[in-house]
Design a protein around this motif. Structure first.
Motif, PDB file in Angstrom:
ATOM      1  N   GLY A  33      31.375  40.800  47.673  1.00  0.00           N
ATOM      2  CA  GLY A  33      31.437  41.213  49.067  1.00  0.00           C
ATOM      3  C   GLY A  33      32.840  41.121  49.642  1.00  0.00           C
ATOM      4  N   ASN A  34      33.695  40.325  49.006  1.00  0.00           N
ATOM      5  CA  ASN A  34      35.078  40.184  49.463  1.00  0.00           C
ATOM      6  C   ASN A  34      36.024  41.238  48.885  1.00  0.00           C
ATOM      7  OD1 ASN A  34      34.517  37.884  51.002  1.00  0.00           O
ATOM      8  ND2 ASN A  34      34.859  36.515  49.267  1.00  0.00           N
ATOM      9  N   LEU A  35      35.575  42.003  47.905  1.00  0.00           N
ATOM     10  CA  LEU A  35      36.470  42.963  47.243  1.00  0.00           C
ATOM     11  C   LEU A  35      37.216  43.886  48.209  1.00  0.00           C
ATOM     12  CD1 LEU A  35      34.493  43.999  44.033  1.00  0.00           C
ATOM     13  CD2 LEU A  35      36.621  42.691  44.157  1.00  0.00           C
ATOM     14  N   PRO A  36      36.549  44.490  49.201  1.00  0.00           N
ATOM     15  CA  PRO A  36      37.295  45.392  50.082  1.00  0.00           C
ATOM     16  C   PRO A  36      38.411  44.705  50.875  1.00  0.00           C
ATOM     17  CG  PRO A  36      34.935  45.780  50.284  1.00  0.00           C
ATOM     18  CD  PRO A  36      35.109  44.511  49.486  1.00  0.00           C
ATOM     19  N   GLN A  37      38.314  43.372  51.061  1.00  0.00           N
ATOM     20  CA  GLN A  37      39.344  42.670  51.819  1.00  0.00           C
ATOM     21  C   GLN A  37      40.614  42.428  51.004  1.00  0.00           C
ATOM     22  OE1 GLN A  37      35.910  41.585  52.331  1.00  0.00           O
ATOM     23  NE2 GLN A  37      36.212  43.016  54.012  1.00  0.00           N
ATOM     24  N   TRP A  38      40.508  42.435  49.681  1.00  0.00           N
ATOM     25  CA  TRP A  38      41.714  42.130  48.908  1.00  0.00           C
ATOM     26  C   TRP A  38      41.975  43.094  47.757  1.00  0.00           C
ATOM     27  CZ3 TRP A  38      41.901  40.768  43.719  1.00  0.00           C
ATOM     28  CH2 TRP A  38      40.676  40.443  43.112  1.00  0.00           C
ATOM     29  N   ALA A  39      40.977  43.765  47.228  1.00  0.00           N
ATOM     30  CA  ALA A  39      41.162  44.603  46.046  1.00  0.00           C
ATOM     31  C   ALA A  39      41.155  46.089  46.407  1.00  0.00           C
ATOM     32  CB  ALA A  39      40.088  44.285  45.007  1.00  0.00           C
ATOM     33  N   ALA A  40      42.110  46.493  47.230  1.00  0.00           N
ATOM     34  CA  ALA A  40      42.168  47.887  47.677  1.00  0.00           C
ATOM     35  C   ALA A  40      42.391  48.852  46.518  1.00  0.00           C
ATOM     36  CB  ALA A  40      43.272  48.061  48.718  1.00  0.00           C
ATOM     37  N   ASP A  96      47.340  43.882  45.483  1.00  0.00           N
ATOM     38  CA  ASP A  96      45.997  43.294  45.597  1.00  0.00           C
ATOM     39  C   ASP A  96      46.062  41.775  45.471  1.00  0.00           C
ATOM     40  OD1 ASP A  96      44.857  45.796  45.901  1.00  0.00           O
ATOM     41  OD2 ASP A  96      43.985  45.862  43.880  1.00  0.00           O
ATOM     42  N   LEU A  97      46.833  41.278  44.524  1.00  0.00           N
ATOM     43  CA  LEU A  97      46.933  39.826  44.340  1.00  0.00           C
ATOM     44  C   LEU A  97      47.635  39.164  45.521  1.00  0.00           C
ATOM     45  CD1 LEU A  97      47.657  39.495  40.522  1.00  0.00           C
ATOM     46  CD2 LEU A  97      45.454  39.449  41.732  1.00  0.00           C
ATOM     47  N   GLU A  98      48.570  39.861  46.135  1.00  0.00           N
ATOM     48  CA  GLU A  98      49.213  39.343  47.348  1.00  0.00           C
ATOM     49  C   GLU A  98      48.186  39.243  48.481  1.00  0.00           C
ATOM     50  OE1 GLU A  98      52.708  40.676  50.451  1.00  0.00           O
ATOM     51  OE2 GLU A  98      52.899  41.262  48.344  1.00  0.00           O
ATOM     52  N   ARG A  99      47.342  40.274  48.620  1.00  0.00           N
ATOM     53  CA  ARG A  99      46.278  40.232  49.632  1.00  0.00           C
ATOM     54  C   ARG A  99      45.280  39.120  49.327  1.00  0.00           C
ATOM     55  NH1 ARG A  99      47.181  45.545  49.688  1.00  0.00           N
ATOM     56  NH2 ARG A  99      45.708  46.011  48.011  1.00  0.00           N
ATOM     57  N   LEU A 100      44.966  38.924  48.042  1.00  0.00           N
ATOM     58  CA  LEU A 100      44.069  37.838  47.655  1.00  0.00           C
ATOM     59  C   LEU A 100      44.643  36.500  48.103  1.00  0.00           C
ATOM     60  CD1 LEU A 100      41.578  36.719  46.196  1.00  0.00           C
ATOM     61  CD2 LEU A 100      42.926  36.785  44.063  1.00  0.00           C
ATOM     62  N   GLU A 101      45.929  36.309  47.910  1.00  0.00           N
ATOM     63  CA  GLU A 101      46.571  35.068  48.344  1.00  0.00           C
ATOM     64  C   GLU A 101      46.405  34.872  49.857  1.00  0.00           C
ATOM     65  OE1 GLU A 101      50.876  32.792  48.057  1.00  0.00           O
ATOM     66  OE2 GLU A 101      50.835  34.979  47.963  1.00  0.00           O
ATOM     67  N   ARG A 102      46.651  35.915  50.633  1.00  0.00           N
ATOM     68  CA  ARG A 102      46.511  35.817  52.094  1.00  0.00           C
ATOM     69  C   ARG A 102      45.074  35.506  52.493  1.00  0.00           C
ATOM     70  NH1 ARG A 102      49.943  40.362  52.162  1.00  0.00           N
ATOM     71  NH2 ARG A 102      48.197  41.716  52.688  1.00  0.00           N
ATOM     72  N   GLY A 105      48.500  28.952  46.579  1.00  0.00           N
ATOM     73  CA  GLY A 105      48.469  27.541  46.959  1.00  0.00           C
ATOM     74  C   GLY A 105      47.096  27.069  47.375  1.00  0.00           C
ATOM     75  N   ALA A 106      46.141  27.200  46.488  1.00  0.00           N
ATOM     76  CA  ALA A 106      44.768  26.731  46.718  1.00  0.00           C
ATOM     77  C   ALA A 106      44.216  26.323  45.359  1.00  0.00           C
ATOM     78  CB  ALA A 106      43.919  27.835  47.335  1.00  0.00           C
ATOM     79  N   SER A 107      43.129  25.606  45.372  1.00  0.00           N
ATOM     80  CA  SER A 107      42.552  25.161  44.104  1.00  0.00           C
ATOM     81  C   SER A 107      42.048  26.360  43.304  1.00  0.00           C
ATOM     82  CB  SER A 107      41.397  24.189  44.357  1.00  0.00           C
ATOM     83  OG  SER A 107      40.271  24.892  44.844  1.00  0.00           O
ATOM     84  N   PRO A 108      42.060  26.235  41.975  1.00  0.00           N
ATOM     85  CA  PRO A 108      41.504  27.316  41.165  1.00  0.00           C
ATOM     86  C   PRO A 108      40.054  27.617  41.540  1.00  0.00           C
ATOM     87  CG  PRO A 108      42.751  25.817  39.772  1.00  0.00           C
ATOM     88  CD  PRO A 108      42.666  25.183  41.133  1.00  0.00           C
ATOM     89  N   ALA A 109      39.281  26.580  41.873  1.00  0.00           N
ATOM     90  CA  ALA A 109      37.878  26.794  42.242  1.00  0.00           C
ATOM     91  C   ALA A 109      37.774  27.636  43.511  1.00  0.00           C
ATOM     92  CB  ALA A 109      37.160  25.464  42.417  1.00  0.00           C
ATOM     93  N   ALA A 110      38.615  27.356  44.509  1.00  0.00           N
ATOM     94  CA  ALA A 110      38.575  28.115  45.766  1.00  0.00           C
ATOM     95  C   ALA A 110      38.970  29.576  45.529  1.00  0.00           C
ATOM     96  CB  ALA A 110      39.484  27.474  46.803  1.00  0.00           C
ATOM     97  N   VAL A 111      39.998  29.790  44.730  1.00  0.00           N
ATOM     98  CA  VAL A 111      40.441  31.156  44.438  1.00  0.00           C
ATOM     99  C   VAL A 111      39.347  31.903  43.672  1.00  0.00           C
ATOM    100  CG1 VAL A 111      42.155  32.560  43.214  1.00  0.00           C
ATOM    101  CG2 VAL A 111      42.881  30.513  44.473  1.00  0.00           C
ATOM    102  N   TYR A 112      38.798  31.247  42.669  1.00  0.00           N
ATOM    103  CA  TYR A 112      37.744  31.876  41.865  1.00  0.00           C
ATOM    104  C   TYR A 112      36.536  32.233  42.726  1.00  0.00           C
ATOM    105  CZ  TYR A 112      34.174  32.713  38.376  1.00  0.00           C
ATOM    106  OH  TYR A 112      33.181  33.291  37.640  1.00  0.00           O
ATOM    107  N   GLU A 113      36.082  31.304  43.553  1.00  0.00           N
ATOM    108  CA  GLU A 113      34.898  31.564  44.383  1.00  0.00           C
ATOM    109  C   GLU A 113      35.123  32.732  45.326  1.00  0.00           C
ATOM    110  OE1 GLU A 113      31.746  30.486  44.182  1.00  0.00           O
ATOM    111  OE2 GLU A 113      32.465  29.522  42.348  1.00  0.00           O
ATOM    112  N   TYR A 114      36.295  32.810  45.931  1.00  0.00           N
ATOM    113  CA  TYR A 114      36.570  33.921  46.839  1.00  0.00           C
ATOM    114  C   TYR A 114      36.622  35.239  46.065  1.00  0.00           C
ATOM    115  CZ  TYR A 114      38.357  36.833  50.506  1.00  0.00           C
ATOM    116  OH  TYR A 114      38.480  37.856  51.423  1.00  0.00           O
ATOM    117  N   ALA A 115      37.364  35.249  44.973  1.00  0.00           N
ATOM    118  CA  ALA A 115      37.547  36.492  44.212  1.00  0.00           C
ATOM    119  C   ALA A 115      36.258  36.928  43.524  1.00  0.00           C
ATOM    120  CB  ALA A 115      38.666  36.322  43.194  1.00  0.00           C
ATOM    121  N   ALA A 116      35.410  35.995  43.122  1.00  0.00           N
ATOM    122  CA  ALA A 116      34.163  36.323  42.426  1.00  0.00           C
ATOM    123  C   ALA A 116      33.092  36.861  43.369  1.00  0.00           C
ATOM    124  CB  ALA A 116      33.637  35.096  41.681  1.00  0.00           C
ATOM    125  N   ASP A 117      33.250  36.667  44.652  1.00  0.00           N
ATOM    126  CA  ASP A 117      32.286  37.170  45.633  1.00  0.00           C
ATOM    127  C   ASP A 117      32.562  38.660  45.843  1.00  0.00           C
ATOM    128  OD1 ASP A 117      30.832  37.924  47.886  1.00  0.00           O
ATOM    129  OD2 ASP A 117      31.260  36.056  48.960  1.00  0.00           O
TER     130      ASP A 117
END
Length: 131
Positions: A25-32, A119-125, A11-23
């Motif tokens: 540095g954020n991988l350890p927080q969501w892509a275990a 991982d995708l569930e964590r990305l959502e959170r 439930g966020a814009s595609p741009a917001a999801v893309y920017e978070y996932a493309a960073d």
């Protein structure tokens, strides 16, 4: 070789999801399933400690199309290409990750599919917390 598409609506814009996932540095927080510790940059290569051991990751360049494809070079030297898309969805964005059965038996493949779903569930959170 089997492939399975795993998706999650966020439930966020595609741009917001893309920017978070493309960073990266954020991988350890969501892509275990990929990164269990801080990502180490070595030029355009990313080195990460994963459940599979130390792997090299190369993402496609940032783009306006929501493409987050990345190659993972396994400890065996095998390169696995992971197609990932962030798509517009009526409820925000949908992330679609294609899991491929390379060097895995059926049980390991099922485990990988479940890891990607988690991982995708964590990305959502994470995106919800940062939006």
């Amino acid at each position: 070789m089997k492939s399975r598409h795993v998706s999650r609506v966020i439930g966020a814009s595609p741009a917001a999801v893309y920017e978070y996932a493309a960073d990266v540095g954020n991988l350890p927080q969501w892509a275990a399933g990929l990164a269990q510790a801080e990502v180490v940059r070595d030029g355009d290569r990313l080195l990460v400690d994963s459940p599979m051991g130390r792997v090299e990751v190369r993402f496609v360049e940032r783009n306006q199309f929501g493409v987050l494809d990345h190659d993972v070079t396994l400890p065996s030297g095998t390169v696995v290409t992971n197609p990932v898309r962030v798509l517009a969805h009526p409820d925000g964005a949908e992330v679609v990750f294609t899991v491929r059965q390379i060097e895995l038996d059926d049980d390991e493949f099922a485990r990988d599919v479940n890891l990607v779903a988690a991982d995708l569930e964590r990305l959502e959170r994470q995106v919800s917390q940062h939006s």
